[in-house]
Enzyme design. Structure first.
Site, short mmCIF file in Angstrom:
data_model
loop_
_atom_site.label_atom_id
_atom_site.label_comp_id
_atom_site.label_asym_id
_atom_site.label_seq_id
_atom_site.Cartn_x
_atom_site.Cartn_y
_atom_site.Cartn_z
N GLU A 164 -55.58 83.62 44.78
CA GLU A 164 -55.24 83.81 43.36
C GLU A 164 -56.47 84.19 42.52
OE1 GLU A 164 -53.18 79.90 43.52
OE2 GLU A 164 -51.70 80.89 42.24
N GLU B 63 -48.95 77.72 49.80
CA GLU B 63 -48.63 76.54 48.97
C GLU B 63 -47.35 75.84 49.39
OE1 GLU B 63 -50.08 79.20 47.83
OE2 GLU B 63 -51.55 78.72 46.29
#
Ligand code: 3H9
Length: 707
Positions: free
Chosen positions: A105, A125
């Site tokens: 990210e 995640e």
């Protein structure tokens, strides 16, 4: 500058380097360091571009997972990443190793992304029950097509740099040092007058097909991630990306992230992440203990287990000598291994030439002398004590001095087996789970005289062959099978009381078990468990109802899938209820005077699980398992216990030990009181309003204080 974040300027390119071993997981210190660095760089007009890279083995491996428990202290991810994205000069991410989670990210918040050839990028995640919460759900579909972004997040699998390049996630792949390559790339950008390129300003790719994509992915997720809440939430966040302006979408992502971080699903998965790593640490075993080299392995027994174990080693590039008593058994074993690999080739997960090179690593042998040069020999013969003893006596003659001698027994006393050799210090239990090339668990059983370096080597070998190693001590069934015994006992007893195999299995499967226990017995062979119990001696005399259905099936030759009939019938491989079998169990129950009461779904579940947990408490109290979390690893890696429930002991804590204790007392009154005795540890913790987690922390503190 902070210790973890350094800034240097080479010509007019600033290099911001993060150095936080072992994997540069982004914690408060890194966020604060980055905030400071990028703020200061704004006031340096001579800096024309910035390269962001990491020292050590990898680019950022994600957010520091520990912070989800302690709370994420400022500065917030969003603030740091927005500052990077808003940089007035181009920012280039220099990626090596594995950029994962917030690591990927942060790269999305940079303006350009460069990777070396070995780099991999992923958003795993969901494996932690959360979603990419640092802008990933909003930025990723602006760089790569929406469907590819959804696939990346749903699969949690990191992709190689080459694929990332094809999709548009990275700009270029460089050979050699990625920071040097990124500096050269940044200079080029400057000379070409190229400025920042902000991901958030791009449109979502493929938003026009969003409805269809989400419908397909939702159906897929419901099927393969049964019982989980986070996949649907992930799709909700992606949908916000497709439908809303960037900042609005970011708000949706944030509120979902906060909700999921607190969920039991995420707490359970985070618990397992650390539990699997902690399982490698053995109190009292010094990290300085010299490991024995393991570069070649001998396997005795070319059956299903021996074949699967061989595959696990050759998959890791370790050559294997595979021994059996007859040419026919060897040929059959090798043919089965080849067939397994061929299936992988036809599925596209293995190349044909890789299959051939793995097959070449296996040398068949008929004579024990062929095992003379192996560093590690693993016995995988039938589960019969006499046969195991005989095999170890022969291994003692054949193996070189210092070779580690492992037994794949799943229940037997390893001290007795080790006593057949003149080197019990070299003997250890290495209990693989079938299919051994697939199942991640390796139960490492430390016998009474196993040497420290043998134990340390076994733990390392587990990692080398990509298994999750858990250390247990010797007792009947070690951690896993011992706890399975009361779990299966209750399932079987329910059949005598009037439940059907489907009643039992469907409850367990709805709870999240990969398979119901009776279907598992059919798969493994009903006779296997029966004969193991028979070898225990007087269990059936003490209680004729004990595993009675299993004994009846074995007597009739209804051995499960292999004979087309067991607890169920198998019509062309399809499992269907067997009315004749059901009647057989019920009639037998009546004949034996078992009260006919058809237990409710809740009762079946509680009886199976609370019996399992109660035995887990005994296993802990006796020191067979070192930690409650080790039991959780065993059950989630080897017995199909749902990871999103964290394993039996974690699950017990979420239910509340007092509630479990009270229920066991109730079962003691209403069912067979011989079995329903609360384990002393469970009783102590329930009465103290404590938990297995708290007990484990206290034990660790006690050990630290004593050392
Ligand atoms: C995330 O990023 C959320 C964001 O979207 C949102 C934020 C708001 N944190 O596995 P190893 C430790 S979620 C803390 O043995 P390997 C690990 O515990 C995160 N610690 O090495 C171990 O410590 P110890 C998404 C971490 O070479 C040591 O590092 N990222 C973290 O076999 C070595 O680990 C992930 O899910 C972490 N993120 O494998 C990636 N990662 O020595 C999780 C590692 O005390 N990590 N540690 O036992 C991995 O997959 C593997 O560790 C990795 C290295 C492939 C990186």
């Amino acid at each position: 500058m902070s210790e973890v974040v350094s800034v240097s300027v080479i010509d007019d390119i600033a290099v911001v380097k993060v150095d936080r071993p072992p994997v540069n997981a982004i914690d408060q210190a890194i966020r604060a360091g980055l905030l400071k660095a990028f703020n200061e760089l704004r006031s340096r007009p001579n800096v024309k571009a910035i390269v962001l890279g990491c020292a050590g083995q990898t680019f950022f491996a994600g957010a520091d997972i520990k912070e989800f428990d302690t709370g994420i202290r400022p500065p917030a991810y969003h603030d740091v990443f927005r500052l990077i994205e808003d940089s007035p000069v181009p920012v280039v991410a220099a990626i090596h190793g594995t950029a994962l989670g917030a690591g990927t990210e942060i790269a999305l918040a940079c303006h350009y992304r460069i990777a070396d050839e070995g780099a991999r990028l992923g958003l795993p995640e969901l494996t932690l029950g959360i979603i990419p919460g640092a802008g990933g759900t909003q930025r990723m579909p602006r760089l790569i097509p929406l469907e590819a972004a959804a696939d990346m997040m749903l699969s949690s699998k990191p992709m190689p740099a080459s694929q990332a390049k094809e999709l548009g996630l990275i700009d270029t792949i460089v050979k050699g040092n990625v920071v040097d390559g990124s500096i050269a790339y940044a200079k080029q950008l400057v000379s070409q007058g190229k400025g920042p390129r902000r991901t958030r300003e791009l449109p979502v790719r493929g938003a026009e097909n969003a409805a269809q994509i989400f419908a397909d992915k939702a159906a897929q997720a419901a099927k393969i991630m049964r019982g989980r809440a986070s996949p649907a939430k992930l799709l909700e966040a992606l949908q916000a990306a497709a439908e809303k302006p960037f900042d609005e979408g970011l708000k949706v992502e944030k509120s979902i992230s906060i909700e999921l971080e607190k969920s039991i699903e995420s707490r359970a998965l985070r618990h397992l992440f650390f539990a699997e790593r902690e399982a490698r640490m053995i109190p009292g075993l010094s990290s300085r203990v010299q490991r024995r080299p393991v570069t070649s392995v001998g396997i005795v027994g070319a059956g299903t287990m021996g074949g699967g174990i061989s595959m696990a080693f050759v998959n890791a590039g370790i050559p294997v000598t595979l021994l059996d008593v007859s040419q026919a058994a060897l040929d059959a074993g090798l043919a089965k291994i080849r067939k397994n690999y061929e299936r992988s080739v036809s599925r596209g997960s293995l190349m044909a030439d890789q299959m051939e090179s793995r097959m070449k690593l296996i040398t068949p042998a008929l004579d024990f002398s062929a095992l003379g040069s192996a560093d590690l020999v693993i016995e995988a013969v039938f589960e019969k004590m006499n046969l195991k003893k005989e095999t170890f006596a022969r291994l003692d003659q054949a193996a070189k001095p210092g070779a580690i001698l492992g037994t794949n027994t799943s229940t037997l006393n390893i001290d007795e087996i080790a006593a057949m050799t003149k080197r019990p210090q070299d003997v250890i239990g290495l209990h693989f789970f079938s299919p051994a090339n697939v199942m991640p668990l390796l139960e490492i059983v430390q016998a009474r005289r196993t040497a420290d370096d043998v134990l340390a080597t076994a733990i390392e070998v587990a990692k080398t062959i990509r298994k999750v190693g858990v250390v247990a001590k010797v007792c009947y069934g070690f951690i896993g099978n011992r706890m399975m015994d009361p779990y299966g006992r209750e399932a079987e007893h329910c059949l005598l009381e009037g439940a059907t195999p489907e009643d039992v299995d469907s409850v367990l499967e709805r709870f999240g078990m990969a398979m119901g226990i009776l279907a598992v017995y059919d798969l493994a062979g009903v006779d296997i468990g029966h004969f193991t119990r028979l070898a225990l001696g007087d269990v059936f005399e003490k209680d004729p109802t004990f595993y009675r259905p299993s004994a009846m099936l074995t007597e009739r030759g209804w051995l499960g899938q292999k004979s087309g009939r067991g607890y169920y019938r198998y019509d062309n491989g399809k499992r269907v209820p067997d009315p004749e079998g059901i009647k057989l169990f019920h009639d037998e129950g009546k004949r034996m005077g078992v009260p006919q009461r058809k237990p409710s779904a809740d009762e079946i579940l509680e009886r199976c699980l609370f019996a399992l947990i109660n035995e887990g408490a005994r296993v802990l109290d006796e020191g067979i398992a070192l930690r409650a979390s080790d039991i959780d690893v065993v059950y989630t890696s080897g017995y199909g216990f749902p990871r999103y429930r964290g394993g039996p002991m974690f699950y017990a804590d979420t239910v509340g030990l007092k509630k479990i204790y009270d229920r066991i007392l109730e079962f003691q009154r209403t069912l067979d009181s011989r079995y329903w005795q609360p384990a002393p540890l469970l009783e102590r913790l329930a009465k103290a309003n404590s938990s297995f987690k708290q007990w484990q922390a206290e034990q660790a503190t006690g050990r630290a204080a004593a050392s």
